[in-house]
Design a protein around this motif. Structure first.
Motif, PDB file in Angstrom:
ATOM      1  N   ALA A  25       3.372 -13.760   2.126  1.00 36.95           N
ATOM      2  CA  ALA A  25       2.468 -14.457   3.049  1.00 36.95           C
ATOM      3  C   ALA A  25       1.459 -13.490   3.653  1.00 36.95           C
ATOM      4  O   ALA A  25       0.282 -13.833   3.823  1.00 36.95           O
ATOM      5  CB  ALA A  25       3.272 -15.147   4.157  1.00 36.95           C
ATOM      6  N   ASP A  26       1.896 -12.259   3.965  1.00 48.14           N
ATOM      7  CA  ASP A  26       0.984 -11.237   4.496  1.00 48.14           C
ATOM      8  C   ASP A  26      -0.101 -10.876   3.484  1.00 48.14           C
ATOM      9  O   ASP A  26      -1.274 -10.718   3.839  1.00 48.14           O
ATOM     10  CB  ASP A  26       1.769  -9.969   4.868  1.00 48.14           C
ATOM     11  N   ILE A  27       0.303 -10.750   2.218  1.00 50.67           N
ATOM     12  CA  ILE A  27      -0.659 -10.410   1.174  1.00 50.67           C
ATOM     13  C   ILE A  27      -1.684 -11.538   1.020  1.00 50.67           C
ATOM     14  O   ILE A  27      -2.885 -11.285   0.883  1.00 50.67           O
ATOM     15  CB  ILE A  27       0.068 -10.141  -0.156  1.00 50.67           C
ATOM     16  N   ALA A  28      -1.220 -12.785   1.059  1.00 50.88           N
ATOM     17  CA  ALA A  28      -2.134 -13.933   0.964  1.00 50.88           C
ATOM     18  C   ALA A  28      -3.084 -13.973   2.153  1.00 50.88           C
ATOM     19  O   ALA A  28      -4.278 -14.271   2.006  1.00 50.88           O
ATOM     20  CB  ALA A  28      -1.324 -15.225   0.874  1.00 50.88           C
ATOM     21  N   MET A  29      -2.557 -13.667   3.351  1.00 53.17           N
ATOM     22  CA  MET A  29      -3.413 -13.643   4.547  1.00 53.17           C
ATOM     23  C   MET A  29      -4.462 -12.538   4.434  1.00 53.17           C
ATOM     24  O   MET A  29      -5.632 -12.720   4.793  1.00 53.17           O
ATOM     25  CB  MET A  29      -2.547 -13.450   5.788  1.00 53.17           C
ATOM     26  N   HIS A  35      -1.114 -11.880  -8.858  1.00 52.07           N
ATOM     27  CA  HIS A  35      -2.041 -10.758  -9.053  1.00 52.07           C
ATOM     28  C   HIS A  35      -2.502 -10.153  -7.726  1.00 52.07           C
ATOM     29  O   HIS A  35      -2.979  -9.026  -7.691  1.00 52.07           O
ATOM     30  CB  HIS A  35      -3.258 -11.178  -9.892  1.00 52.07           C
ATOM     31  N   TYR A  36      -2.319 -10.912  -6.613  1.00 54.23           N
ATOM     32  CA  TYR A  36      -2.632 -10.333  -5.299  1.00 54.23           C
ATOM     33  C   TYR A  36      -1.715  -9.144  -5.020  1.00 54.23           C
ATOM     34  O   TYR A  36      -2.113  -8.184  -4.345  1.00 54.23           O
ATOM     35  CB  TYR A  36      -2.456 -11.361  -4.184  1.00 54.23           C
ATOM     36  N   GLN A  37      -0.477  -9.231  -5.507  1.00 50.11           N
ATOM     37  CA  GLN A  37       0.487  -8.155  -5.284  1.00 50.11           C
ATOM     38  C   GLN A  37      -0.008  -6.862  -5.921  1.00 50.11           C
ATOM     39  O   GLN A  37       0.058  -5.789  -5.316  1.00 50.11           O
ATOM     40  CB  GLN A  37       1.843  -8.545  -5.879  1.00 50.11           C
ATOM     41  N   GLU A  38      -0.534  -6.980  -7.140  1.00 57.16           N
ATOM     42  CA  GLU A  38      -1.050  -5.803  -7.831  1.00 57.16           C
ATOM     43  C   GLU A  38      -2.240  -5.213  -7.069  1.00 57.16           C
ATOM     44  O   GLU A  38      -2.354  -3.996  -6.910  1.00 57.16           O
ATOM     45  CB  GLU A  38      -1.465  -6.179  -9.259  1.00 57.16           C
ATOM     46  N   GLU A  39      -3.119  -6.104  -6.605  1.00 52.16           N
ATOM     47  CA  GLU A  39      -4.285  -5.645  -5.847  1.00 52.16           C
ATOM     48  C   GLU A  39      -3.850  -4.989  -4.539  1.00 52.16           C
ATOM     49  O   GLU A  39      -4.373  -3.937  -4.154  1.00 52.16           O
ATOM     50  CB  GLU A  39      -5.198  -6.833  -5.554  1.00 52.16           C
ATOM     51  N   PHE A  40      -2.872  -5.608  -3.876  1.00 49.79           N
ATOM     52  CA  PHE A  40      -2.372  -5.061  -2.614  1.00 49.79           C
ATOM     53  C   PHE A  40      -1.754  -3.677  -2.837  1.00 49.79           C
ATOM     54  O   PHE A  40      -1.978  -2.747  -2.058  1.00 49.79           O
ATOM     55  CB  PHE A  40      -1.337  -6.013  -2.014  1.00 49.79           C
ATOM     56  N   ILE A  51      -4.341   3.604  -2.663  1.00 46.87           N
ATOM     57  CA  ILE A  51      -5.592   4.266  -2.295  1.00 46.87           C
ATOM     58  C   ILE A  51      -5.517   4.783  -0.862  1.00 46.87           C
ATOM     59  O   ILE A  51      -5.918   5.919  -0.570  1.00 46.87           O
ATOM     60  CB  ILE A  51      -6.788   3.306  -2.457  1.00 46.87           C
ATOM     61  N   GLN A  52      -4.985   3.970   0.027  1.00 44.96           N
ATOM     62  CA  GLN A  52      -4.895   4.373   1.434  1.00 44.96           C
ATOM     63  C   GLN A  52      -3.999   5.605   1.589  1.00 44.96           C
ATOM     64  O   GLN A  52      -4.347   6.551   2.305  1.00 44.96           O
ATOM     65  CB  GLN A  52      -4.341   3.222   2.266  1.00 44.96           C
ATOM     66  N   ASN A  53      -2.864   5.601   0.900  1.00 45.63           N
ATOM     67  CA  ASN A  53      -1.966   6.759   0.969  1.00 45.63           C
ATOM     68  C   ASN A  53      -2.612   7.999   0.364  1.00 45.63           C
ATOM     69  O   ASN A  53      -2.469   9.117   0.888  1.00 45.63           O
ATOM     70  CB  ASN A  53      -0.653   6.448   0.239  1.00 45.63           C
ATOM     71  N   ALA A  54      -3.341   7.793  -0.747  1.00 41.45           N
ATOM     72  CA  ALA A  54      -4.015   8.927  -1.387  1.00 41.45           C
ATOM     73  C   ALA A  54      -5.091   9.501  -0.466  1.00 41.45           C
ATOM     74  O   ALA A  54      -5.272  10.721  -0.392  1.00 41.45           O
ATOM     75  CB  ALA A  54      -4.629   8.481  -2.708  1.00 41.45           C
ATOM     76  N   MET A  55      -5.781   8.629   0.253  1.00 42.11           N
ATOM     77  CA  MET A  55      -6.818   9.100   1.179  1.00 42.11           C
ATOM     78  C   MET A  55      -6.207   9.963   2.284  1.00 42.11           C
ATOM     79  O   MET A  55      -6.748  11.017   2.628  1.00 42.11           O
ATOM     80  CB  MET A  55      -7.550   7.904   1.800  1.00 42.11           C
ATOM     81  N   ARG A  56      -5.102   9.501   2.811  1.00 40.88           N
ATOM     82  CA  ARG A  56      -4.431  10.294   3.856  1.00 40.88           C
ATOM     83  C   ARG A  56      -4.040  11.665   3.322  1.00 40.88           C
ATOM     84  O   ARG A  56      -4.207  12.686   4.000  1.00 40.88           O
ATOM     85  CB  ARG A  56      -3.185   9.552   4.349  1.00 40.88           C
TER      86      ARG A  56
END
Length: 563
Positions: free
Chosen positions: A285-289, A306-311, A317-322
């Motif tokens: 539900a969080d991913i859909a939101m 496919h939202y799961q893959e995108e999420f 990416i966020q972890n890699a940026m950190r």
């Protein structure tokens, strides 16, 4: 003291009455019942301070009456003393565990012992009541959100497990809606947390009006909420509820005499179709939101695989940026900006790139993630410092008048320390504020955020120049040119002519350049890729040009060749 004696034996009742009369010396008001049923009828009609109850009763025994009384709050405000002809410790313990406050054998009943038992039972009951009340208060603090009165995340996660289990037994589906208020942070930042709290409470009221009493509703974060819908037979039921909630947010919120607009993004997931347990359902539900936010906010979005893959990709990416910001560094490349009249370099635009050793993500992909996670604040400071120091070096090295254009996001403009930081960096680099151009897009202006407006004005007053990027792409409002301190307008590359200088597109380009020139804006044409396009820019008196024809974005070492 109001006392009810419950015993089927008339002799035992009489003995109790005599003992009570002697102990109380007429101060006890005594009623009698001969069965559990008659006792319940009397308790329904009258409040008693103490019930003296025989363990052995015909039909339902005394233990059953205790359990019945304690199960009903309106009947439970009475101390109970159990009696029995048997003197058995295990029997006494059973009575206490069932909810009685004391036990006394009929053989041991005397005036003194009975009076003591009554007083002890009353006092124990008062203590138990206070402890129970304290427990309920602690329980409410542990399970309820203090601002809205809704269930909190912990209680919601526990209750959804029960809902899922119940529906699995019947074969029905459970829907979970994840809700998040749109741009709520802007309300807090602009009007303060007190105003934000008012919006939250009003939002809860509006959502509650759209729900039935048996639908779970909880606040699971700052401006995040969740709803469970049980016994779902059709997705249309979920759509109806979600759209009803979304419609409830069409009307503005009145906060401290001001109208405030606040939409809501809703994500929906189904159990068992999308997940068969509570944590998985919450995640879906969080991913859909989150997807509803990406689609433009104030949307309803159902979970898709496919939202799961995108999420997951966005999470990576966020972890890699950190990790890069902590242990390595991003790259800055620079694209030269030229005078259309002299074709001389007059400045550069700094463009961030993902470091080659850590994958290959484009700015269009990682910059929005940086903004949403607010990593853009630290990343933006690194860009500002690196770009200003680089152009200051080129100015000294090559004795040229150069400017540096740096893209600034709305998140950065909302940072109260941004202005002082840019001033400090420019001062340390010994570069004129006028040589620092801060590029913004119209999305920053559409937000109508007071902090953004204040930051732009402060930067302009200090001599920094503000450039409006991508003008002419999608939504463009001339009013922004009038109401914000903008000095430079960059025409989007989509306005460049593909062929000869004729037709509507040429007329549009000509009209825009004339209008902007008449308003004393410096105009920059982006995306110049052919000689014909450059000549058109010169013909229309567009001041500056930027594009692959003149120079591609290059590493600092390659920029030296341009000089």
């Amino acid at each position: 003291m109001q006392i009810l004696v419950v015993d089927d034996d008339s002799i035992d009742r009489e003995m109790l009455r005599i003992s009570l009369d002697e102990a109380g010396k007429g101060g006890y008001d005594i009623s009698e019942a001969t069965s559990v049923e008659s006792a319940l009828a009397l308790i329904e009609q009258q409040r008693f301070d103490v019930i003296v109850l025989d363990y052995r009763m015909p039909g339902a025994d005394g233990i059953e009456l205790v359990i019945e009384i304690r199960s009903k709050p309106r009947l439970g405000g009475t101390a109970i003393v159990m009696t029995s002809g048997e003197d058995d410790d295990s029997l006494a313990l059973e009575c206490i565990e069932a909810g009685a406050q004391d036990f006394i054998s009929k053989e041991d009943i005397t005036r003194g012992k009975l009076e003591k038992a009554l007083l002890h039972a009353q006092k124990r009951f008062e203590i138990e009541q206070r402890m129970h009340q304290s427990y309920l208060q602690v329980k409410e603090l542990a399970e309820k959100d203090p601002l809205t009165g809704l269930s909190n995340r912990y209680h919601f996660e526990e209750s959804i497990k029960v809902v899922i289990a119940n529906n699995q037994r019947t074969g029905a589906s459970v829907a979970l809606l994840a809700l998040d208020l749109d741009d709520f942070k802007d309300i807090n930042d602009t009007l303060g947390h007190s105003a934000g709290d008012q919006v939250l409470k009003e939002a809860v009221r509006r959502v509650s009006m759209c729900l039935r009493n048996n639908e779970g509703f909880a606040r699971i974060g700052g401006d995040e909420f969740a709803i469970t819908l049980s016994n779902i037979s059709s997705i249309s039921v979920i759509t109806i509820v979600a759209n009803r909630i979304k419609k409830a947010f069409n009307a503005p919120f009145m906060v401290e005499g001001r109208e405030v607009r606040c939409g809501i993004s809703i994500g929906a997931a189904l159990c068992p179709a999308d997940a068969n347990e509570s944590q998985g359902l919450l995640k879906c539900a969080d991913i859909a939101m989150y997807r509803a936010k990406q689609k433009g906010k104030n949307q309803v979005c159902f979970y898709e695989l496919h939202y799961q893959e995108e999420f997951n990709r966005r999470f990576d990416i966020q972890n890699a940026m950190r990790n890069i910001m902590e242990h390595a560094s991003f790259r800055l490349v620079y694209q030269a900006i030229f005078s259309t009249e002299t074709r001389a370099i007059i400045g550069f635009e700094a463009l961030i790139r993902w470091p080659a050793a850590h994958g290959a993500y484009t700015p269009d992909e990682f910059i929005p993630i940086a903004e949403e996670s607010r990593l853009i604040l630290d990343l933006g400071r690194w860009i500002i410092k690196t770009a200003i120091e680089q152009v200051a070096h080129w100015k000294r090295e090559h004795k040229k008048e150069l400017s540096i254009s740096i893209n600034i996001s709305p998140v950065q403009l909302s940072d109260p320390e941004l202005v002082s930081y840019i001033v400090k960096v420019a001062d340390l680099a010994k570069i004129s504020n006028r040589d620092v151009i801060l590029e913004i897009t119209e999305t920053a202006l559409i937000k109508d955020n007071e902090k953004i407006s204040q930051s732009l004005k402060a930067l302009s007053d200090l001599g920094f120049r503000i450039a409006l990027d991508d003008f002419g792409m999608g939504y463009s409002s001339v009013s922004h040119l009038l109401h914000f301190p903008i000095h430079i307008v960059k025409l989007d590359k989509s306005l460049q002519l593909a062929d000869a200088n004729e037709g509507k597109q040429y007329g549009l380009l000509k009209g825009l350049s004339l209008m902007l020139a008449s308003m004393d804006f410096t105009v920059v044409a982006e995306g110049v890729e052919t000689e014909a396009q450059l000549q058109t820019c010169a013909k229309l008196n567009i001041d500056r040009a930027q594009g692959y024809l003149l120079a591609k974005p290059s590493e600092p070492t390659d920029i030296e060749k341009l000089f």
